[in-house]
Motif scaffolding. Structure first.
Motif: not given
Lengths: 194, 161
Positions: A27-39, A177-183, B3-8
């Motif tokens: 579930i965490i992987l899916e959330i992160t992937e969806s976040k990446l897609e959004k960015s 946005t780049f920071r978000k994508i890289q994270d 980051t907020l995401e990592k913390e979450f």
């Protein structure tokens, strides 16, 4: 089932869950992937709007093209060449962004993100150190030649101030946005490695 | 800086059993485990930036998870978020029905309770104090005591059948 038995059963369930360590990873992987897609989609939307604007602007530039005297001729050619090169760059950036796909390997996606980042870096470098000073100089020469009034000088100054503010603000937003994508990419990489 | 995401993600990982256990209490044919779990994590993520550490993290998770399971899912069902496809999650989550006979029997009994009683029993099983139960459910201390007593009585009676 007695109440004490109920508690015992509950702790059995708890112990079984403790053993199931990967309950959440997916579930965490899916959330992160969806976040990446959004960015990435956010960047793509911006670039597509850029392409549309560029292709609308080019005919207008050609239509209003003037070559009365040297400074306006230079300014007109500079605007036209910049718009054509800008449109080509926009299309190329869209094609790079469209290659970022979750079905790719993380390495490939990192490669495309970095490629896009380099293009943006060059784009800003050209805008800040070449185009803005060049347009400023040519515009200044043109206005001086025309001996325009105070109102037009004020308009000229406002255009450059707005251009600087927009460049600064968009650069800041892109950085975020780049920071978000890289994270997100790092997070996905970590989760997949585990 | 974290980051907020990592913390979450870390918080979710630390509390995954808690979320699972809350969801397991409200699983039904209409709302399978994966759907509930997904909704809870989604709502926690939405509420996370507003979390101010006024209560403990587990209390906050209990509150959101219980509220989501009790009411949120019905509302959200009409407007699916489409963040995480539920079908892709079910294979990673254990459905309570696939557990042992004792655990199944426990869920059978609990499912006969009313929603609020269910919530109170869940928190009692989680060894929460009356004060914490009151804080999570938003009812008074005396009400917690009364409802818990009644729920325990019901469970006892039901298990005799």
């Amino acid at each position: 089932m007695e109440l004490e038995e109920l508690k015992k059963t509950w702790s059995t369930l708890d112990n079984r869950l403790k053993e199931n360590r990967s309950l959440n990873e997916r579930i965490i992987l899916e959330i992160t992937e969806s976040k990446l897609e959004k960015s990435v989609q956010k960047l793509l939307r911006g670039e597509i709007i850029g392409v549309i604007i560029m292709f609308l602007i080019i005919p207008y530039i050609i239509y209003t093209f003037r070559a009365d005297f040297i400074s306006i001729k230079l300014l007109s050619w500079t605007i036209l060449i910049t718009a054509i090169l800008g449109a080509i760059l926009e299309v190329y950036k869209v094609s790079v962004l469209m290659k970022i796909d979750l079905s790719n390997t993380i390495r490939d996606n990192i490669f495309y993100v970095n490629k896009y980042k380099i293009l943006i870096k060059w784009e800003y470098f050209t805008a800040i150190y070449i185009l803005i000073p060049l347009f400023f100089t040519l515009g200044f020469l043109y206005y001086t030649k025309l001996k325009v009034g105070l109102a037009l000088w004020a308009f000229f100054a406002s255009v450059f101030i707005i251009a600087i503010i927009v460049t600064w603000y968009s650069k800041k937003e892109l950085k975020k946005t780049f920071r978000k994508i890289q994270d997100s990419l790092e997070e996905i990489k970590d989760l997949k490695d585990e | 800086m974290k980051t907020l995401e990592k913390e979450f993600v870390e918080i979710i990982q630390e509390n995954e059993r808690l979320i699972y256990k809350v969801c397991s209490f409200y699983v039904s044919e209409t709302f399978p485990m994966a759907d509930l779990y997904q909704e809870v994590v989604h709502n926690l993520w939405v509420g996370f930036p507003k979390f101010r550490n006024e209560s403990s993290i587990s209390t906050w998770i209990y509150k959101i998870a219980i509220n989501t399971c009790v009411s949120g899912i019905r509302k959200e069902k009409k407007h699916p978020k489409g963040n995480v496809p539920a079908s892709s999650l079910s294979e990673w989550l254990i459905e309570p029905e696939s557990l042992t006979d004792e655990i199944r029997e426990m869920y059978r009994l609990i499912n006969k309770l009313r929603t609020l009683e269910k919530t109170i029993v869940l928190l009692w099983l989680e060894e929460k104090s009356y004060q914490e139960i009151a804080e999570i459910t938003g009812i008074t201390l005396s009400n917690v005591a009364t409802k818990l007593k009644r729920a325990k009585q019901k469970l006892k009676e039901m298990s005799n059948y």
